[in-house]
Write a protein that holds these residues in place. Sequence first.
Motif, PDB file in Angstrom:
ATOM      1  N   UNK A 259     -17.950  -2.979 -18.341  1.00 36.81           N
ATOM      2  CA  UNK A 259     -18.618  -1.781 -17.951  1.00 36.81           C
ATOM      3  C   UNK A 259     -17.711  -1.190 -16.926  1.00 36.81           C
ATOM      4  N   UNK A 260     -18.208   0.309 -16.790  1.00 33.55           N
ATOM      5  CA  UNK A 260     -17.189   0.950 -15.775  1.00 33.55           C
ATOM      6  C   UNK A 260     -17.221   0.390 -14.212  1.00 33.55           C
ATOM      7  N   UNK A 261     -16.290   0.248 -13.464  1.00 38.28           N
ATOM      8  CA  UNK A 261     -16.439  -0.037 -12.087  1.00 38.28           C
ATOM      9  C   UNK A 261     -17.443   0.696 -11.427  1.00 38.28           C
ATOM     10  N   UNK A 262     -17.808   1.824 -11.776  1.00 40.28           N
ATOM     11  CA  UNK A 262     -18.744   2.629 -11.158  1.00 40.28           C
ATOM     12  C   UNK A 262     -20.368   2.249 -11.458  1.00 40.28           C
ATOM     13  N   UNK A 263     -20.378   1.428 -12.401  1.00 42.67           N
ATOM     14  CA  UNK A 263     -21.764   1.054 -13.034  1.00 42.67           C
ATOM     15  C   UNK A 263     -22.825   0.960 -12.085  1.00 42.67           C
ATOM     16  N   UNK A 264     -24.158   1.317 -12.034  1.00 43.26           N
ATOM     17  CA  UNK A 264     -24.974   1.077 -10.960  1.00 43.26           C
ATOM     18  C   UNK A 264     -25.228  -0.535 -10.891  1.00 43.26           C
ATOM     19  N   UNK A 265     -25.177  -1.022 -12.033  1.00 38.30           N
ATOM     20  CA  UNK A 265     -25.789  -2.470 -11.975  1.00 38.30           C
ATOM     21  C   UNK A 265     -24.922  -3.303 -11.110  1.00 38.30           C
ATOM     22  N   UNK A 266     -23.582  -3.049 -10.905  1.00 39.40           N
ATOM     23  CA  UNK A 266     -22.829  -3.784  -9.988  1.00 39.40           C
ATOM     24  C   UNK A 266     -23.614  -3.951  -8.592  1.00 39.40           C
ATOM     25  N   UNK A 267     -23.892  -2.782  -8.109  1.00 43.37           N
ATOM     26  CA  UNK A 267     -24.456  -2.814  -6.828  1.00 43.37           C
ATOM     27  C   UNK A 267     -25.773  -3.506  -6.774  1.00 43.37           C
ATOM     28  N   UNK A 268     -26.743  -3.220  -7.760  1.00 44.89           N
ATOM     29  CA  UNK A 268     -27.939  -3.711  -7.874  1.00 44.89           C
ATOM     30  C   UNK A 268     -28.065  -5.245  -7.811  1.00 44.89           C
ATOM     31  N   UNK A 269     -27.006  -5.918  -8.406  1.00 50.89           N
ATOM     32  CA  UNK A 269     -26.874  -7.322  -8.487  1.00 50.89           C
ATOM     33  C   UNK A 269     -25.698  -7.681  -7.671  1.00 50.89           C
ATOM     34  N   UNK A 270     -25.269  -7.302  -6.588  1.00 51.10           N
ATOM     35  CA  UNK A 270     -23.941  -7.399  -5.877  1.00 51.10           C
ATOM     36  C   UNK A 270     -24.108  -9.083  -5.255  1.00 51.10           C
ATOM     37  N   UNK A 271     -25.239  -9.289  -4.906  1.00 47.63           N
ATOM     38  CA  UNK A 271     -25.574 -10.624  -4.235  1.00 47.63           C
ATOM     39  C   UNK A 271     -25.535 -11.827  -5.412  1.00 47.63           C
ATOM     40  N   UNK A 272     -25.444 -11.487  -6.648  1.00 48.66           N
ATOM     41  CA  UNK A 272     -25.244 -12.479  -7.700  1.00 48.66           C
ATOM     42  C   UNK A 272     -23.658 -12.516  -7.809  1.00 48.66           C
ATOM     43  N   UNK A 273     -22.972 -11.647  -7.833  1.00 52.90           N
ATOM     44  CA  UNK A 273     -21.395 -11.591  -7.789  1.00 52.90           C
ATOM     45  C   UNK A 273     -20.649 -12.346  -6.881  1.00 52.90           C
ATOM     46  N   UNK A 274     -20.136 -13.367  -7.141  1.00 52.51           N
ATOM     47  CA  UNK A 274     -19.367 -13.932  -6.181  1.00 52.51           C
ATOM     48  C   UNK A 274     -18.017 -13.667  -5.920  1.00 52.51           C
ATOM     49  N   UNK A 275     -17.407 -12.835  -6.483  1.00 53.83           N
ATOM     50  CA  UNK A 275     -16.247 -12.069  -6.334  1.00 53.83           C
ATOM     51  C   UNK A 275     -16.403 -10.693  -5.873  1.00 53.83           C
ATOM     52  N   UNK A 276     -17.315 -10.130  -5.098  1.00 52.23           N
ATOM     53  CA  UNK A 276     -17.467  -8.940  -4.937  1.00 52.23           C
ATOM     54  C   UNK A 276     -16.468  -8.119  -4.374  1.00 52.23           C
ATOM     55  N   UNK A 277     -15.674  -9.000  -3.322  1.00 51.82           N
ATOM     56  CA  UNK A 277     -14.632  -8.352  -2.702  1.00 51.82           C
ATOM     57  C   UNK A 277     -13.477  -7.794  -3.659  1.00 51.82           C
ATOM     58  N   UNK A 278     -13.192  -8.767  -4.647  1.00 51.58           N
ATOM     59  CA  UNK A 278     -12.394  -8.199  -5.556  1.00 51.58           C
ATOM     60  C   UNK A 278     -12.717  -7.025  -6.431  1.00 51.58           C
ATOM     61  N   UNK A 279     -14.236  -7.060  -6.735  1.00 55.56           N
ATOM     62  CA  UNK A 279     -14.592  -5.892  -7.366  1.00 55.56           C
ATOM     63  C   UNK A 279     -14.632  -4.476  -6.511  1.00 55.56           C
ATOM     64  N   UNK A 280     -14.710  -4.956  -5.264  1.00 59.93           N
ATOM     65  CA  UNK A 280     -14.472  -3.461  -4.341  1.00 59.93           C
ATOM     66  C   UNK A 280     -13.278  -2.980  -4.274  1.00 59.93           C
ATOM     67  N   UNK A 281     -12.275  -3.854  -4.198  1.00 62.54           N
ATOM     68  CA  UNK A 281     -10.858  -3.620  -4.058  1.00 62.54           C
ATOM     69  C   UNK A 281     -10.462  -2.832  -5.295  1.00 62.54           C
ATOM     70  N   UNK A 282     -10.936  -3.365  -6.645  1.00 60.68           N
ATOM     71  CA  UNK A 282     -10.583  -2.757  -7.847  1.00 60.68           C
ATOM     72  C   UNK A 282     -11.320  -1.338  -7.993  1.00 60.68           C
ATOM     73  N   UNK A 283     -12.504  -1.271  -7.435  1.00 58.77           N
ATOM     74  CA  UNK A 283     -12.959   0.038  -7.453  1.00 58.77           C
ATOM     75  C   UNK A 283     -12.145   1.038  -6.644  1.00 58.77           C
ATOM     76  N   UNK A 284     -11.709   0.630  -5.527  1.00 62.42           N
ATOM     77  CA  UNK A 284     -11.000   1.582  -4.462  1.00 62.42           C
ATOM     78  C   UNK A 284      -9.509   1.949  -5.277  1.00 62.42           C
TER      79      UNK A 284
END
Length: 800
Positions: A259-284
């Motif tokens: 899925x696209x790094x900007x996909x809204x489901x990522x933020x919607x289910x951020x609490x289920x994503x264990x590596x959210x910091x890595x996701x945020x860094x990749x988005x940057x």
Amino acid sequence: MKHNFRKIEGKWQQKWEEAGIFHAVDGSDKPKFYGLVEFPYPSGAGMHVGHIKAYSSLEVISRKRRMEGYNVLFPIGFDAFGLPTENYAIKTGTHPRKITDNNIAKFTDQLKKVGFSFDWDRVVDTTDEDYYKWTQWIFLKMFEHGLVFRSKALVNYCPSCKVVLSNEDSQGGKCDICHSDVIQKSKDVWYLKITEYADKLLAGLDDVDYPVNVKQQQVNWIGKSTGAFVNFTLDGIDEKLEIYTTRPDTLFGVTFMVIAPEHPLIDKYADRIANMDAVKNYRTECAKKTEFERTQLVKDKTGVKLEGIEAVNPVNGKKIPVFIADYVMMGYGTGAIMAVPAHDQRDYDFAKAFGVEIIEVIKGGDISVEAYAGDGEMVNSDFLNGYDNKKDSIARMIEELEKMGIGHAGVQFKMKDWAFNRQRYWGEPIPIVHCDHCGVVPVPYEELPLRLPNVENFEPGEEGESPLAKIESFVNCTCPKCGAPARRETDTMPQWAGSSWYFLRYIDPKNDDMFAALDKVKYWMPVDWYNGGMEHVTRHVIYSRFWHHFLYDLGLVNTPEPYAKRSIQGLILGPDGDKMSKSKGNVVDPLDIVDDFGADTLRTYIMFMGDYSAATPWNDNAVKGCKRFLERVSGFTDMISEDAETKKLETPFHKTIKKVSSDIEDMKFNTAIAALMTLTNDIYNLGKVSNEQVQIFAKLLYPFAPHLCEEIWEVTGGTGFLSDNSWPVYDEAKTVDAQTEIGVQINGKLRGTVVIPTGAEKEEVFAIAKADEKIASLVEGKTFVKEIYVPNRVVNFVVK
């Protein structure tokens, strides 16, 4: 007569202007011809030789059409909004209006010096309030019909120009204006729903005469594909990820999703994503890349697996990992894709990089080495096993998806909706008001044009804010709907707006009540022939076809397609064979050629230099050759004779009339001129030519070298202007030479040649051959066994 071009050209340009002979007549009883060229952007540098070539094809056609009895509309105007003028205004502190007016005056003077037969009464300027009033009017009609919307999106942003660019204006990750790198930026964007017209734009290509490569570029740009939309569920979450695929037959081979790094489901289910910091860094990191960089096929595969979220393959129930990766864009499709690594090389490389399972579902390749993208028998695919026809496999899969309620057949387009706003001053103001109570409100039609305010500071803000946003008197207004305080939209339209309908304004340029009266539109449209550059066929031509289809749907124009025929011209390269540029010092100024050799020489050379649609290098010696050719033509007036011997030129003249007439229509301008050069040699070889023949020659050369030909016409007693006289007509019978030279063979070996009357009977041919002194000596005392004649080619005597 000498070719005194300095005297002749000014004389005839003045006469043409005073007589108004190139003015089109609305509603004439004559057959109409509407010839259109891409109107120029009036830069400060003035015209270059590329402009001359671009306009010369339809200049030649239009002059010929007038002589053929047509009512010709051949207009010119100026596409004058845009960044180059604004950037120059910022640099010099001069208002864009003044710069534009000066540039238009310069272009006009240059075009007239070359002798183009434009209708100067119909000139349009996209920056004129009376013009852009109707650009805004058409925009509001689109808004009214649901074809305009606003959305926050990642856009292509040029930090140098401080402006948002469409995909078309930032190809290769570079700004089309300043060529600096483009970055991604989140902004509110106005869009036109051009995708709503994708099918009509494709279907319309069947009804027009465009070159095959032009049609194909448009087909590729629109990029229609058929396939299926499929819903993947997320494990343990009441949520679906919809994907679009052209290969639903490979669903059993899906082993992961991206899925696209900007996909809204990522933020919607951020609490289920264990590596959210890595996701945020990749988005940057992704935000620093342009769309071009993100979607390149040949690059390192990067991505992040979403720890804590899995998808479910809907056809086999298997759980599969979900990744984010930069090559998936929210603006394309659904922002999510299924991955079949066994049969897609990018998915294969990604799977190898991240250790994802690879399952073969089509036989034929070696997936231990690479993905197999060919056809073959379906395997590991349940109900599709054994299928070996892709079409049947796809149809069966779609049938099953619809039966299970997890997908359906669908169509998608590569073309995206048209980003239609710029954060700059020099453009058409977007006629929209923002009200806290009513939302987005259109400016009432009766208040158009919404004028650009006169400002001194054109600099956009650091975040790309429009200069108009700084002008409180422009921004602050009242809501047209409720009367409450409101704010005007401060973005302006892109440069492509004014060029999307200019061909209609030429039809009725001074109409205050409509962009063009329908009766005039019905008379002139469609454009019969449109010539321009290859670089515009996937932007301007598609945009203008879209606008015209829309106006047709409203009943405001009479044809769905604006252009019946489209042709293209090739580039003129520098004398060194490279593209002309100031930095290389290989630019040729057309006005220098006019000053040194005359406009007719420039015009003739441009058309003679090579295949019109091909890129051709400039050649100074060939320019001089064309000047010598025109000097020889001038000399005809000193060779006029009514001697019967000029009858020998009858066949060469009729051949040339046929050749030039045909070549002009086929855009083989170089061979048309070559034919006239050959006829010139024939005339000089004979040493005399009749007055009538000189006049016919002048008519044939007139579309290319009109000043000289008008002078010859006048000197030889012709009345009126050449454009008011008829185009020469050939007699087919007289295009055949009266005599033909043929070979004479004896026993299959060529022994000589004889001249026979063209079309002579074989008995007469045999007699002529036998009477030839050489042949007679060779057959003397021999018996003729057989006599063979191939008409107008060869005689063979079999003797013993």
